[in-house]
Design a protein around this motif. Sequence first.
Motif, PDB file in Angstrom:
ATOM      1  N   SER A 110       4.066   6.911   3.111  1.00 50.46           N
ATOM      2  CA  SER A 110       4.023   5.867   3.708  1.00 50.46           C
ATOM      3  C   SER A 110       3.662   4.462   2.321  1.00 50.46           C
ATOM      4  CB  SER A 110       2.856   5.912   4.457  1.00 50.46           C
ATOM      5  OG  SER A 110       3.333   6.903   5.410  1.00 50.46           O
TER       6      SER A 110
ATOM      7  N   SER B 293      -7.454   1.535  -6.558  1.00 51.45           N
ATOM      8  CA  SER B 293      -6.820   2.845  -6.625  1.00 51.45           C
ATOM      9  C   SER B 293      -8.523   4.028  -6.727  1.00 51.45           C
ATOM     10  CB  SER B 293      -5.604   2.917  -7.273  1.00 51.45           C
ATOM     11  OG  SER B 293      -6.369   4.637  -7.143  1.00 51.45           O
TER      12      SER B 293
ATOM     13  N   LYS C 243       5.395  -1.255   7.897  1.00 51.94           N
ATOM     14  CA  LYS C 243       5.086   0.209   7.990  1.00 51.94           C
ATOM     15  C   LYS C 243       6.511   0.728   7.279  1.00 51.94           C
ATOM     16  CE  LYS C 243       2.223   3.882   7.729  1.00 51.94           C
ATOM     17  NZ  LYS C 243       0.997   4.035   8.528  1.00 51.94           N
TER      18      LYS C 243
ATOM     19  N   GLU D  69       1.001  -1.131  -0.090  1.00 51.05           N
ATOM     20  CA  GLU D  69      -0.172  -0.029   0.286  1.00 51.05           C
ATOM     21  C   GLU D  69       0.943   1.271  -0.129  1.00 51.05           C
ATOM     22  OE1 GLU D  69      -2.478  -0.074   3.204  1.00 51.05           O
ATOM     23  OE2 GLU D  69      -3.816  -2.203   2.689  1.00 51.05           O
TER      24      GLU D  69
ATOM     25  N   GLU E 161      -3.769  10.666  -1.670  1.00 52.36           N
ATOM     26  CA  GLU E 161      -3.671   9.167  -2.571  1.00 52.36           C
ATOM     27  C   GLU E 161      -3.423   8.296  -2.255  1.00 52.36           C
ATOM     28  OE1 GLU E 161      -3.205   9.476  -7.712  1.00 52.36           O
ATOM     29  OE2 GLU E 161      -1.767  11.126  -6.362  1.00 52.36           O
ATOM     30  N   LYS E 162      -4.005   6.996  -2.610  1.00 55.89           N
ATOM     31  CA  LYS E 162      -3.589   5.495  -1.806  1.00 55.89           C
ATOM     32  C   LYS E 162      -3.500   4.560  -3.093  1.00 55.89           C
ATOM     33  CE  LYS E 162      -5.255   2.342   1.217  1.00 55.89           C
ATOM     34  NZ  LYS E 162      -4.911   1.923   3.047  1.00 55.89           N
ATOM     35  N   THR E 163      -2.871   3.938  -3.976  1.00 55.04           N
ATOM     36  CA  THR E 163      -2.846   2.307  -4.143  1.00 55.04           C
ATOM     37  C   THR E 163      -2.386   1.701  -3.575  1.00 55.04           C
ATOM     38  OG1 THR E 163      -2.515   4.275  -6.262  1.00 55.04           O
ATOM     39  CG2 THR E 163      -1.871   2.208  -6.624  1.00 55.04           C
ATOM     40  N   SER E 164      -3.115   0.292  -3.501  1.00 53.57           N
ATOM     41  CA  SER E 164      -2.827  -0.929  -3.107  1.00 53.57           C
ATOM     42  C   SER E 164      -2.483  -1.945  -4.502  1.00 53.57           C
ATOM     43  CB  SER E 164      -3.498  -1.541  -2.504  1.00 53.57           C
ATOM     44  OG  SER E 164      -4.124  -0.448  -1.064  1.00 53.57           O
TER      45      SER E 164
ATOM     46  N   GLU F 279       1.211   5.572   0.289  1.00 50.00           N
ATOM     47  CA  GLU F 279      -0.320   7.030   0.490  1.00 50.00           C
ATOM     48  C   GLU F 279       0.597   7.914   0.180  1.00 50.00           C
ATOM     49  OE1 GLU F 279      -3.113   7.539   3.689  1.00 50.00           O
ATOM     50  OE2 GLU F 279      -2.574   6.474   3.386  1.00 50.00           O
ATOM     51  N   ASN F 280       0.339   8.891  -0.431  1.00 53.55           N
ATOM     52  CA  ASN F 280       1.025  10.129  -0.578  1.00 53.55           C
ATOM     53  C   ASN F 280      -0.112  11.101  -0.621  1.00 53.55           C
ATOM     54  OD1 ASN F 280       2.124  12.573  -1.537  1.00 53.55           O
ATOM     55  ND2 ASN F 280       3.380  11.281  -3.690  1.00 53.55           N
TER      56      ASN F 280
ATOM     57  N   ALA G  55       1.881   6.910  -5.094  1.00 52.44           N
ATOM     58  CA  ALA G  55       1.117   6.791  -5.057  1.00 52.44           C
ATOM     59  C   ALA G  55       0.041   6.820  -5.903  1.00 52.44           C
ATOM     60  CB  ALA G  55       0.215   7.214  -3.427  1.00 52.44           C
TER      61      ALA G  55
END
Length: 182
Positions: A84, A40, A96, A19, A25-28, A21-22, A132
């Motif tokens: 992250s 996303s 993490k 995952e 915005e989050k993309t898995s 995150e920025n 992300a």
Amino acid sequence: AMRSAFVNEKHAAALDEIEIENAGEKTSLYKKNGTWYGSSGGVVFPVENAKVSELIQHLTKIRKLYTILDSNNTISDKNRPFVSILLKNDLNMSTKVNFYGQNFDQTRRFIRIGESDGPYAAETDCDAFLRADAGFWLDPYIVPQNTEERRIRAADIQSLRIAAKGVLKTLKAGEHGFSEKA
């Protein structure tokens, strides 16, 4: 300075979810039947495998980590990481890694691995992958090259439907404008 990786290499093969995150915005990125996919904003898409592999190589690379003694003055944005990355594997383990700003000469990035680990400065060569946005990870081909069936051959495609700016166009095999290179 100590030498360590962000993630232990012996667990890299078991990674099955990343995952990123920025800035809200989050993309898995997740592995299903040995193939990486992305998610996303509720949209699932095929991922370019080479980019995921390269990110994992960067995260498992042994590098020098310099302990930051006075993190209150050194890391101005310590409560808000730049990016992250949460890594999970099929062994129910997760790590993490928070990436913060860079040092004064921009040769190192401040990081924190896990919640309790102290902050470090590390020479990073993975800034290009600290993204992300789903478009970066997306398989760039109209017909995805990265699927569970491995590769869809152009000869297997009977039609393509393309919608752009409110215009819908359907190309059918054997018709003018439809070729393997279309």
